[in-house]
Scaffold this motif. Structure first.
Motif, PDB file in Angstrom:
ATOM      1  N   VAL A  52     -17.075   6.133 -14.864  1.00  0.00           N
ATOM      2  CA  VAL A  52     -16.298   5.044 -14.262  1.00  0.00           C
ATOM      3  C   VAL A  52     -15.847   5.449 -12.869  1.00  0.00           C
ATOM      4  O   VAL A  52     -15.727   6.641 -12.559  1.00  0.00           O
ATOM      5  N   ASP A  53     -15.638   4.455 -12.029  1.00  0.00           N
ATOM      6  CA  ASP A  53     -15.180   4.724 -10.663  1.00  0.00           C
ATOM      7  C   ASP A  53     -13.672   4.920 -10.588  1.00  0.00           C
ATOM      8  O   ASP A  53     -13.172   5.586  -9.680  1.00  0.00           O
ATOM      9  N   LYS A  54     -12.947   4.300 -11.533  1.00  0.00           N
ATOM     10  CA  LYS A  54     -11.485   4.370 -11.467  1.00  0.00           C
ATOM     11  C   LYS A  54     -10.888   4.192 -12.855  1.00  0.00           C
ATOM     12  O   LYS A  54     -11.542   3.728 -13.783  1.00  0.00           O
ATOM     13  N   ILE A  55      -9.639   4.584 -12.992  1.00  0.00           N
ATOM     14  CA  ILE A  55      -8.866   4.323 -14.196  1.00  0.00           C
ATOM     15  C   ILE A  55      -7.664   3.466 -13.809  1.00  0.00           C
ATOM     16  O   ILE A  55      -7.268   3.420 -12.637  1.00  0.00           O
ATOM     17  N   GLN A  56      -7.121   2.775 -14.797  1.00  0.00           N
ATOM     18  CA  GLN A  56      -5.931   1.951 -14.568  1.00  0.00           C
ATOM     19  C   GLN A  56      -4.749   2.582 -15.298  1.00  0.00           C
ATOM     20  O   GLN A  56      -4.857   2.955 -16.471  1.00  0.00           O
ATOM     21  N   ILE A  57      -3.657   2.682 -14.578  1.00  0.00           N
ATOM     22  CA  ILE A  57      -2.465   3.334 -15.129  1.00  0.00           C
ATOM     23  C   ILE A  57      -1.316   2.331 -15.153  1.00  0.00           C
ATOM     24  O   ILE A  57      -0.963   1.744 -14.124  1.00  0.00           O
ATOM     25  N   ARG A  58      -0.772   2.152 -16.315  1.00  0.00           N
ATOM     26  CA  ARG A  58       0.428   1.314 -16.457  1.00  0.00           C
ATOM     27  C   ARG A  58       1.627   2.254 -16.433  1.00  0.00           C
ATOM     28  O   ARG A  58       1.738   3.167 -17.257  1.00  0.00           O
ATOM     29  N   LEU A  59       2.519   2.041 -15.473  1.00  0.00           N
ATOM     30  CA  LEU A  59       3.637   2.971 -15.300  1.00  0.00           C
ATOM     31  C   LEU A  59       4.933   2.216 -15.030  1.00  0.00           C
ATOM     32  O   LEU A  59       4.944   1.031 -14.719  1.00  0.00           O
ATOM     33  N   ARG A  60       5.999   2.958 -15.140  1.00  0.00           N
ATOM     34  CA  ARG A  60       7.342   2.425 -14.870  1.00  0.00           C
ATOM     35  C   ARG A  60       8.010   3.367 -13.869  1.00  0.00           C
ATOM     36  O   ARG A  60       7.936   4.593 -14.003  1.00  0.00           O
ATOM     37  N   GLY A  61       8.662   2.788 -12.865  1.00  0.00           N
ATOM     38  CA  GLY A  61       9.334   3.617 -11.873  1.00  0.00           C
ATOM     39  C   GLY A  61      10.160   2.790 -10.925  1.00  0.00           C
ATOM     40  O   GLY A  61      10.203   1.546 -11.015  1.00  0.00           O
ATOM     41  N   PRO A  62      10.865   3.458  -9.992  1.00  0.00           N
ATOM     42  CA  PRO A  62      11.697   2.756  -9.005  1.00  0.00           C
ATOM     43  C   PRO A  62      10.872   1.761  -8.196  1.00  0.00           C
ATOM     44  O   PRO A  62       9.785   2.085  -7.731  1.00  0.00           O
ATOM     45  N   LYS A  63      11.420   0.588  -8.045  1.00  0.00           N
ATOM     46  CA  LYS A  63      10.694  -0.474  -7.356  1.00  0.00           C
ATOM     47  C   LYS A  63      10.303  -0.063  -5.935  1.00  0.00           C
ATOM     48  O   LYS A  63       9.190  -0.337  -5.483  1.00  0.00           O
ATOM     49  N   GLY A  64      11.185   0.605  -5.247  1.00  0.00           N
ATOM     50  CA  GLY A  64      10.909   0.992  -3.864  1.00  0.00           C
ATOM     51  C   GLY A  64       9.782   1.985  -3.732  1.00  0.00           C
ATOM     52  O   GLY A  64       9.074   2.011  -2.736  1.00  0.00           O
ATOM     53  N   LEU A  65       9.576   2.822  -4.764  1.00  0.00           N
ATOM     54  CA  LEU A  65       8.516   3.830  -4.708  1.00  0.00           C
ATOM     55  C   LEU A  65       7.195   3.305  -5.255  1.00  0.00           C
ATOM     56  O   LEU A  65       6.124   3.663  -4.764  1.00  0.00           O
ATOM     57  N   VAL A  66       7.265   2.475  -6.278  1.00  0.00           N
ATOM     58  CA  VAL A  66       6.057   1.942  -6.896  1.00  0.00           C
ATOM     59  C   VAL A  66       5.218   1.166  -5.888  1.00  0.00           C
ATOM     60  O   VAL A  66       3.992   1.235  -5.882  1.00  0.00           O
ATOM     61  N   GLY A  67       5.863   0.443  -5.019  1.00  0.00           N
ATOM     62  CA  GLY A  67       5.139  -0.362  -4.043  1.00  0.00           C
ATOM     63  C   GLY A  67       4.332   0.452  -3.054  1.00  0.00           C
ATOM     64  O   GLY A  67       3.429  -0.072  -2.401  1.00  0.00           O
ATOM     65  N   ASN A  68       4.627   1.743  -2.934  1.00  0.00           N
ATOM     66  CA  ASN A  68       3.924   2.597  -1.970  1.00  0.00           C
ATOM     67  C   ASN A  68       2.802   3.418  -2.595  1.00  0.00           C
ATOM     68  O   ASN A  68       2.115   4.156  -1.893  1.00  0.00           O
ATOM     69  N   LEU A  69       2.586   3.304  -3.919  1.00  0.00           N
ATOM     70  CA  LEU A  69       1.612   4.162  -4.591  1.00  0.00           C
ATOM     71  C   LEU A  69       0.182   3.918  -4.105  1.00  0.00           C
ATOM     72  O   LEU A  69      -0.595   4.860  -3.925  1.00  0.00           O
ATOM     73  N   ASN A  70      -0.189   2.650  -3.902  1.00  0.00           N
ATOM     74  CA  ASN A  70      -1.568   2.337  -3.534  1.00  0.00           C
ATOM     75  C   ASN A  70      -1.971   2.891  -2.173  1.00  0.00           C
ATOM     76  O   ASN A  70      -3.154   2.996  -1.868  1.00  0.00           O
TER      77      ASN A  70
END
Length: 301
Positions: A52-70
């Motif tokens: 596979v080219d990628k995996i999908q991760i379902r996670l929980r975290g601070p809203k301000g930090l989650v938005g910067n993950l990509n």
């Protein structure tokens, strides 16, 4: 007045700080795509299925930090150094996902990879050439050849073990004028999982007119030798000729057929059985003469 402005600025700064503080502490849940990177692949082995080219991760975290993950270019590494031929199950381990403890990993899709591994080999196979198309009914296909007629293919051992030859088809229509030969570069008929060198070959098709045999009755000609008068016992001979079918569509070809008696260089009076020469249209061949010789009488003038 100055103190009022300072109070306003301080209030604005406190409001902004409070907003960031509240937003940063707000916990959200989301799905994040993470590319998979294969490392240390064994030489000579290939992964046939399950990659596979990628995996999908379902996670929980601070809203301000989650938005910067990509935007962080995070990848999940899979070490293939111990890969062996056959099937192997590789678990996606949450501990290897490059995320800090700030995030809680809830689910991973897929959570394991079922890989089918094979050996990569190369072998030589023969190339069979064919032609397909609409051809003038008076012509036939003689031969189709490929150059080169042997190519090297590369791919999985399991797949290549079943292959000993491949095919190329030259497709061209010749409903009217038909050339003696026609050449084109044609791609090999192989699956996308197989590499070929070269990937295309030169294919040449050779055509020829259809032929048939036909009996023809033609007048017999003779030229008088110098000082003599020659005559033959018959005015016509019959000839069995083989020629292209298109030539026999009308009687024009008969005008090009000439039968001539050959008295020879040494002429004497008398009656002889003499051979005769036959001239035929281009592409025709004499199969039989009837009769083989003609009775010829030669007299002095």
């Amino acid at each position: 007045m100055l103190k009022n402005w300072q109070t306003i600025l301080l209030s604005v700064a406190l409001a902004v700080f409070t907003w960031f503080l509240v937003t940063g502490r707000e916990v959200v849940e989301t799905w994040v795509d993470m590319p998979v990177v294969m490392t240390n692949p064994p030489e000579g082995l290939i992964i046939e299925e399950g990659l596979v080219d990628k995996i999908q991760i379902r996670l929980r975290g601070p809203k301000g930090l989650v938005g910067n993950l990509n935007s962080q270019n995070l990848t999940y590494p899979i070490n293939l150094s111990d890969l062996k031929i056959g099937e192997r199950v590789v678990d996606i381990e949450p501990a290897k996902i490059p995320l800090s403890s700030t995030y809680e990993i809830i689910e991973v899709k897929p959570n394991r990879l079922r890989l089918r591994v094979d050996r990569r080999i190369s072998k030589q196979i023969s190339v069979e050439a064919a032609w397909s198309g609409n051809l003038n009914a008076d012509y036939k296909l003689q031969e189709v050849v490929a150059s080169p007629d042997v190519v090297t293919i590369r791919g999985s051992e399991t797949l290549l073990r079943k292959i000993s030859k491949t095919r190329v088809v030259l497709t061209e229509d010749f409903p009217e004028d038909v050339p003696r030969s026609w050449t084109e570069d044609v791609a090999l008929e192989l699956s996308d999982d197989i590499e070929a060198s070269p990937g295309q070959v030169s294919v040449e098709a050779f055509f020829a007119p259809k032929t048939r045999e036909i009996w023809v009755k033609v007048p017999l000609e003779i030229q008088d030798p110098d000082g003599y008068k020659a005559s033959v016992a018959q005015k016509y001979v019959r000839l069995l000729i083989e020629g292209p079918v298109f030539l026999f569509h009308d009687d024009e070809y008969r005008k090009a057929i000439i039968a001539t008696v050959l008295p020879g260089d040494k002429v004497t009076p008398g009656t002889f059985e003499l051979d005769y020469d036959v001239t035929l249209p281009e592409g025709c061949r004499l199969e039989k003469k009837n009769p083989e010789t003609v009775t010829t009488t030669i007299k002095k003038n």
